[in-house]
Enzyme design. Structure first.
Site, short mmCIF file in Angstrom:
data_model
loop_
_atom_site.label_atom_id
_atom_site.label_comp_id
_atom_site.label_asym_id
_atom_site.label_seq_id
_atom_site.Cartn_x
_atom_site.Cartn_y
_atom_site.Cartn_z
N LYS A 52 0.79 11.66 -2.80
CA LYS A 52 1.33 12.28 -1.58
C LYS A 52 2.63 13.02 -1.83
O LYS A 52 2.99 13.91 -1.07
CB LYS A 52 1.49 11.23 -0.47
CG LYS A 52 2.35 10.03 -0.80
CD LYS A 52 2.51 9.16 0.44
CE LYS A 52 1.91 7.78 0.32
NZ LYS A 52 2.45 6.93 -0.75
N LYS A 67 6.83 8.32 -13.29
CA LYS A 67 7.82 8.73 -12.29
C LYS A 67 9.14 9.10 -12.96
O LYS A 67 9.86 9.97 -12.49
CB LYS A 67 8.01 7.63 -11.24
CG LYS A 67 6.79 7.48 -10.35
CD LYS A 67 7.07 6.85 -9.01
CE LYS A 67 5.83 6.92 -8.14
NZ LYS A 67 5.95 6.31 -6.85
N LYS A 82 -3.44 11.58 -11.02
CA LYS A 82 -3.95 11.10 -9.74
C LYS A 82 -3.42 11.92 -8.56
O LYS A 82 -2.35 12.54 -8.66
CB LYS A 82 -3.63 9.61 -9.56
CG LYS A 82 -2.19 9.31 -9.23
CD LYS A 82 -2.05 7.89 -8.68
CE LYS A 82 -0.63 7.69 -8.18
NZ LYS A 82 -0.48 6.69 -7.17
N1 AQP Z 1 -4.97 8.86 -6.13
C1 AQP Z 1 -5.23 7.62 -5.75
N2 AQP Z 1 -6.47 7.10 -5.88
C2 AQP Z 1 -6.74 5.84 -5.46
N3 AQP Z 1 -5.81 5.02 -4.91
C3 AQP Z 1 -4.59 5.50 -4.77
N4 AQP Z 1 -3.46 4.95 -4.28
C4 AQP Z 1 -2.45 5.86 -4.35
N5 AQP Z 1 -2.89 7.00 -4.90
C5 AQP Z 1 -4.22 6.81 -5.18
C6 AQP Z 1 -3.37 3.63 -3.73
O1 AQP Z 1 -2.77 3.74 -2.44
C7 AQP Z 1 -2.01 2.57 -2.18
C8 AQP Z 1 -0.69 2.94 -1.62
O2 AQP Z 1 0.05 3.65 -2.58
P1 AQP Z 1 1.59 3.80 -2.43
O3 AQP Z 1 1.88 4.61 -1.24
O4 AQP Z 1 2.22 2.46 -2.44
O5 AQP Z 1 2.13 4.48 -3.70
P2 AQP Z 1 1.49 5.29 -4.81
O6 AQP Z 1 0.42 4.54 -5.53
O7 AQP Z 1 2.61 5.76 -5.67
O8 AQP Z 1 0.84 6.47 -3.98
P3 AQP Z 1 1.19 7.97 -4.06
O9 AQP Z 1 0.35 8.67 -3.03
O10 AQP Z 1 1.07 8.46 -5.46
O11 AQP Z 1 2.69 8.00 -3.58
P4 AQP Z 1 3.91 8.69 -4.27
O12 AQP Z 1 3.51 10.13 -4.42
O13 AQP Z 1 5.06 8.50 -3.34
O14 AQP Z 1 4.15 8.00 -5.57
C9 AQP Z 1 -1.93 1.78 -3.48
O15 AQP Z 1 -2.81 0.68 -3.41
C10 AQP Z 1 -2.40 2.76 -4.52
O16 AQP Z 1 -3.09 2.10 -5.56
#
Ligand code: AQP
Length: 354
Positions: free
Chosen positions: A220, A135, A217
């Site tokens: 969102k 990040k 990965k």
């Molecule tokens: N690509 C992924 N594959 C499997 N699991 C995933 N998780 C996120 N992306 C994947 C799981 O979703 C849960 C919630 O995630 P989060 O919203 O707390 O934050 P994150 O992991 O940072 O998800 P994003 O979508 O990548 O959000 P942004 O873009 O804002 O950083 C967690 O349990 C995570 O493991």
């Protein structure tokens, strides 16, 4: 460290609960950030698993808005996305009658415990966190301290509820390890206070990859909307994104690291259909990517259709959502305060006069 992570989707909840009938229910905590709309990655890596615990465990599921502001958020969008995420939790099958659903910033104890844990976390530990490094690369102009200490807040989230199990995607493995280290450190320095939690990660689709760059990965907050599938996407959008997903020139549906795009689609297919990777590979022997992509899209569309419909319905019912998060915060706070009182006592804070 990997032995602490229960990685088997075959696992039955009753196995995990053990002697539930004679003892208190075991506890689950998890959360997702309202930093965008939920993706297929969030669903397969985390939320789908949350639902399978709700009958046997005491479950706390949070919309972690405090985490979301570690990167800049537009206030109106953040507010809207918080409602949307809560609606998506319920649309994905999380039953508010069985689980405690709440908004993280409504339970101030998360920040209080975070401060205590901050004083016990080494800079070197946080420097090693890959999510921070990833990040940080994306937002070099706004490297704030919150992004750095994000894993400490996550540890506080989990430890406040004395969670036994934390269902998360593979990307959170390092954070769960830090949480365990901090819990052990506190328990050793003072005395037994925190339960040592375990991560629970699904075998397939624990890490759903970007459709445009399968080396990273699915996220969102990706700036390219073709990189992710949203739970709120309609059938056309899903079919289009899968059709356009990046593959390779091999032309054979095979489960191999050299074909990362196809591998990712096979993982998604396997998770949603219940078929094994081997079955899928043999089903598409001699067929091109076109038909494989089309049928993968059909499975995704059919899985997400009812979720999307329920989600759109819930969004029209804001008062219902407000009731859910208001009563959730009361329940969550009662549990969190109990842990925090113990922590404050052990570290030597003078008890408040009431
Ligand atoms: N690509 C992924 N594959 C499997 N699991 C995933 N998780 C996120 N992306 C994947 C799981 O979703 C849960 C919630 O995630 P989060 O919203 O707390 O934050 P994150 O992991 O940072 O998800 P994003 O979508 O990548 O959000 P942004 O873009 O804002 O950083 C967690 O349990 C995570 O493991």
């Amino acid at each position: 460290m990997s032995e602490i992570i229960k990685e088997n989707t075959e696992i039955k909840c009753s196995d995990l609960v053990g002697e539930k009938s004679n003892t208190e229910k075991k506890i689950i905590f998890s959360g997702a950030q309202p930093s965008g709309k939920m993706t297929l990655g969030n669903y397969l890596g985390a939320i789908k698993n949350w639902t399978m615990f709700q009958d046997d465990y005491e479950c706390y599921y949070s919309v972690v808005d405090l985490h979301a502001i570690t990167v800049p958020q537009d206030p109106a969008t953040l507010r809207r996305q918080t409602f949307e995420l809560l609606a998506q939790y319920i649309a994905c099958g999380i039953d508010p009658e069985k689980c405690t659903l709440f908004i993280q910033s409504h339970v101030i104890e998360h920040l209080e415990l975070m401060w205590v844990l901050n004083t016990m976390t080494y800079m070197g530990e946080l420097n090693r966190m890959t999510q921070f490094k990833d990040k940080a690369k994306k937002s070099e102009l706004n490297l704030n301290a919150g992004l750095f200490t994000y894993p400490v807040l996550m540890a506080a989230d989990i430890l406040l509820y004395q969670a036994d199990l934390v269902p998360v995607g593979e990307d959170q493995r390092q954070h769960i390890e830090l949480t365990r280290d901090l819990a052990n450190r506190f328990n050793n320095r003072f005395s037994d206070t925190f339960k040592i939690p375990e991560g629970f990660m699904p075998k397939e689709a624990a890490r759903v990859m970007s459709l445009q760059d399968p080396s990273k990965k699915m996220s969102k907050s990706d700036s390219d909307p073709n990189a992710f599938i949203l739970l709120a996407d309609d059938s056309d959008a899903i079919a289009r994104k899968i059709k356009r997903s990046v593959t390779d020139s091999v032309g054979v549906v095979r489960y191999s690291d050299e074909q990362a795009g196809i591998k990712n689609l096979i993982d998604i297919y396997a998770n949603l259909s219940g078929k094994s990777v081997e079955e899928i590979v043999s089903m598409y022997e001699g067929k091109g990517y076109g038909v494989f992509k089309q049928e993968t899209a059909e499975i995704v569309v059919e899985t997400l259709r009812p979720i999307r419909e329920k989600y759109l319905y819930l969004l029209e019912n804001k008062d219902y959502l407000k009731e859910i998060y208001a009563s959730g915060a009361v329940k969550a706070q009662a549990k969190a305060r109990k842990t925090l009182r113990k922590v404050y006592k052990k570290i030597g804070f003078v008890a408040r006069e009431r």
